[in-house]
Design a protein around this motif. Sequence first.
Motif, PDB file in Angstrom:
ATOM      1  N   GLY A 176      -9.543  -7.672  -3.523  1.00 53.05           N
ATOM      2  CA  GLY A 176      -8.990  -8.156  -2.244  1.00 53.05           C
ATOM      3  C   GLY A 176      -9.898  -9.138  -1.532  1.00 53.05           C
ATOM      4  N   THR A 177     -10.814  -9.774  -2.292  1.00 56.19           N
ATOM      5  CA  THR A 177     -11.772 -10.686  -1.655  1.00 56.19           C
ATOM      6  C   THR A 177     -11.313 -12.142  -1.775  1.00 56.19           C
ATOM      7  OG1 THR A 177     -13.636  -9.214  -2.069  1.00 56.19           O
ATOM      8  CG2 THR A 177     -14.166 -11.518  -1.756  1.00 56.19           C
ATOM      9  N   CYS A 201     -12.898  -9.420   2.755  1.00 55.84           N
ATOM     10  CA  CYS A 201     -12.344  -8.409   1.864  1.00 55.84           C
ATOM     11  C   CYS A 201     -11.206  -7.727   2.634  1.00 55.84           C
ATOM     12  CB  CYS A 201     -13.450  -7.428   1.507  1.00 55.84           C
ATOM     13  SG  CYS A 201     -12.861  -6.145   0.437  1.00 55.84           S
ATOM     14  N   LEU A 202      -9.983  -7.915   2.149  1.00 52.14           N
ATOM     15  CA  LEU A 202      -8.804  -7.429   2.884  1.00 52.14           C
ATOM     16  C   LEU A 202      -8.168  -6.225   2.197  1.00 52.14           C
ATOM     17  CD1 LEU A 202      -6.891 -10.760   3.751  1.00 52.14           C
ATOM     18  CD2 LEU A 202      -8.766  -9.642   4.989  1.00 52.14           C
ATOM     19  N   ALA A 203      -7.618  -5.303   3.028  1.00 51.73           N
ATOM     20  CA  ALA A 203      -6.726  -4.250   2.529  1.00 51.73           C
ATOM     21  C   ALA A 203      -5.407  -4.509   3.246  1.00 51.73           C
ATOM     22  CB  ALA A 203      -7.271  -2.878   2.863  1.00 51.73           C
ATOM     23  N   ALA A 284      -7.562 -14.506  -0.394  1.00 54.80           N
ATOM     24  CA  ALA A 284      -7.629 -13.057  -0.658  1.00 54.80           C
ATOM     25  C   ALA A 284      -6.258 -12.499  -0.946  1.00 54.80           C
ATOM     26  CB  ALA A 284      -8.243 -12.335   0.540  1.00 54.80           C
ATOM     27  N   SER A 285      -5.256 -13.058  -0.313  1.00 54.48           N
ATOM     28  CA  SER A 285      -3.924 -12.464  -0.458  1.00 54.48           C
ATOM     29  C   SER A 285      -3.099 -13.112  -1.566  1.00 54.48           C
ATOM     30  CB  SER A 285      -3.192 -12.503   0.888  1.00 54.48           C
ATOM     31  OG  SER A 285      -3.367 -13.723   1.510  1.00 54.48           O
TER      32      SER A 285
END
Length: 286
Positions: A176-177, A201-203, A284-285
């Motif tokens: 997710g980075t 860094c995404l969740a 990231a997405s």
Amino acid sequence: MQVPSHVEYERATSVEHALSLLSRPETRVVAGGHSLIPMMKLRLAQPELLVDINGLAELAFITLDGGQLRIGALARHADLLDSAVAGQHFPIFHDAERVVADPIVRLWGTVGGSLCQADPSEDLSAAFAAARATAVIKTPDGERTVPVREFHRGPYETVVGRGELLAEIRVPLRPGTGSAYEKVSRRVGDWSIAAAGAVLCLAGQQIQEAGLGLTAVGAEHFVAAEAEDYLRGRAADDDTFQEAAKIAAEHCHPSADQRGPEDFKRHLVAELTARALRRAADRAST
Ligand SMILES: Cc1cc2nc3c(=O)[nH]c(=O)nc-3n(C[C@H](O)[C@H](O)[C@H](O)COP(=O)(O)OP(=O)(O)OC[C@H]3O[C@@H](n4cnc5c(N)ncnc54)[C@H](O)[C@@H]3O)c2cc1C
């Protein structure tokens, strides 16, 4: 002054050989020589012995290993720019390398030399700080690791001591980075007026961890720590990015010089930080 003072020269044949030569006083490593040789010509540096590490092929690698991107100190800027694996996991390094100097400097200048030169305007220092990289330093007794965020003691000064050699940089991979680097300079190939690097860094749409590096604006250890604290746990949207960018601009310490006044540089920090965060989130997405 355009001529270096007398200097002896040895070509290291192994890391161990380099370490033994480096234990002598007034000794400097020469890698690409793009920073050291001009400083010697101006007599800003006057080593008695130069240890040439260009024959150490074991320090010239870029590889993915054990959940980390590993970059040898002798990897050239051009190698990092050409590395598909680096670009895939950390586009921030490709963004930064595209704007480091010109193709001639990039063909010979090294990643290790960039970090060890510790010039406050060095682009890779901020990029590696944003990515929370670790430096691996060979010592006479083995090796030690130091977070890149603790690698620079100040301008032109690092934690690499006498008899030691920077061997590699390790960058941890996290799912997710996304990452990006944005720079403004006076002309193509020039040093930064200001630059910003972001690693997010995404969740989902939430920011789990944020790394923000700033170049040439007096940020301690090249890091915008207050803006990183603000980002952690928030939604990855434009309001958040604008506020973080404002915080980054408030907390850095740019100096007025031939590249512009302080308020102009703060304005650039805010704008470039917001742009880097947006691009990092997009990457990231996807
Ligand atoms: C015209 C020009 C424009 C430039 N523009 C930019 C720019 O826009 N952005 C940017 O980031 N950089 C820029 N640079 C700097 C460039 O990135 C250099 O390559 C870099 O600063 C130094 O790398 P080098 O391998 O040439 O190091 P060297 O000059 O060989 O060494 C630099 C210092 O690091 C030490 N050192 C080198 N390797 C090691 C090691 N493995 N372990 C311990 N100590 C070591 C040396 O002893 C020396 O003190 C520019 C340089 C030039 C000449």
